[in-house]
Design an enzyme around this catalytic site. Sequence first.
Site, PDB file in Angstrom:
ATOM      1  N   GLU A 154      -5.134  -3.183  48.614  1.00  0.00           N
ATOM      2  CA  GLU A 154      -5.608  -3.858  47.393  1.00  0.00           C
ATOM      3  C   GLU A 154      -7.040  -3.453  47.077  1.00  0.00           C
ATOM      4  OE1 GLU A 154      -4.052  -5.188  49.922  1.00  0.00           O
ATOM      5  OE2 GLU A 154      -2.954  -7.014  49.406  1.00  0.00           O
ATOM      6  N   GLU A 194      -6.131   2.886  57.853  1.00  0.00           N
ATOM      7  CA  GLU A 194      -6.535   2.308  59.144  1.00  0.00           C
ATOM      8  C   GLU A 194      -7.509   3.220  59.879  1.00  0.00           C
ATOM      9  OE1 GLU A 194      -2.841   1.199  61.111  1.00  0.00           O
ATOM     10  OE2 GLU A 194      -2.608  -0.478  59.712  1.00  0.00           O
ATOM     11  N   CYS A 206      -7.697  -2.567  53.363  1.00  0.00           N
ATOM     12  CA  CYS A 206      -6.427  -2.949  52.733  1.00  0.00           C
ATOM     13  C   CYS A 206      -6.184  -2.133  51.451  1.00  0.00           C
ATOM     14  CB  CYS A 206      -6.447  -4.417  52.331  1.00  0.00           C
ATOM     15  SG  CYS A 206      -6.480  -5.572  53.697  1.00  0.00           S
TER      16      CYS A 206
HETATM   17  N1  THU Z   1      -2.961  -4.860  54.731  1.00  0.00           N
HETATM   18  C1  THU Z   1      -3.112  -4.522  53.421  1.00  0.00           C
HETATM   19  O1  THU Z   1      -3.147  -3.347  53.049  1.00  0.00           O
HETATM   20  N2  THU Z   1      -3.229  -5.542  52.525  1.00  0.00           N
HETATM   21  C2  THU Z   1      -3.251  -6.873  52.848  1.00  0.00           C
HETATM   22  O2  THU Z   1      -3.457  -7.711  51.984  1.00  0.00           O
HETATM   23  C3  THU Z   1      -3.026  -7.280  54.226  1.00  0.00           C
HETATM   24  C4  THU Z   1      -2.905  -6.195  55.237  1.00  0.00           C
HETATM   25  C5  THU Z   1      -2.844  -3.762  55.716  1.00  0.00           C
HETATM   26  C6  THU Z   1      -4.015  -3.661  56.664  1.00  0.00           C
HETATM   27  C7  THU Z   1      -3.382  -3.006  57.849  1.00  0.00           C
HETATM   28  O3  THU Z   1      -3.442  -1.597  57.693  1.00  0.00           O
HETATM   29  C8  THU Z   1      -1.931  -3.432  57.823  1.00  0.00           C
HETATM   30  O4  THU Z   1      -1.707  -3.961  56.526  1.00  0.00           O
HETATM   31  C9  THU Z   1      -1.574  -4.485  58.854  1.00  0.00           C
HETATM   32  O5  THU Z   1      -2.434  -5.559  58.810  1.00  0.00           O
END
Ligand code: THU
Length: 128
Positions: free
Chosen positions: A58, A47, A56
């Site tokens: 992924e 973040e 994200c």
């Molecule tokens: N997030 C992911 O890492 N993968 C996803 O497919 C959806 C959301 C993360 C982004 C953010 O740091 C946290 O989850 C909350 O949205």
Amino acid sequence: MDDKIKTLLINEAKNAAKSAYCPYSEYAVGVALISSDGRVFSGCNIENASYSLTMCAERVALFKAVSDGVRKISAICVFSDCGKMPYPCGACRQALAEFADEGATVIVSDGEHTVETTLEELIPYTFG
Ligand code: THU
């Protein structure tokens, strides 16, 4: 899919979640994927105080793999034990579709429940 690979990916994804940098959402995500040639890569969400710069887990794992020469992925596991099941967001589904084998497996786990599906099921009619 092969039970040994499934267990390996869940364990690797769980471990990767420990590295998540998520002070804003406190939603830690870990991912592990296996390429068609058998290499395993992992990633976590990262973040930023400027929220939209967040990446994200992924796509972190996917881009690590692609930048190491991977072009085809056969399975991916997304793990988070922070609440809701960590189904991949729409942007990650499209990013994964670019490099996924036909019938690529997606495993989603919250530490208690595990769902096994395919990328095709998560994103039909992909833009390509
Ligand atoms: N997030 C992911 O890492 N993968 C996803 O497919 C959806 C959301 C993360 C982004 C953010 O740091 C946290 O989850 C909350 O949205």
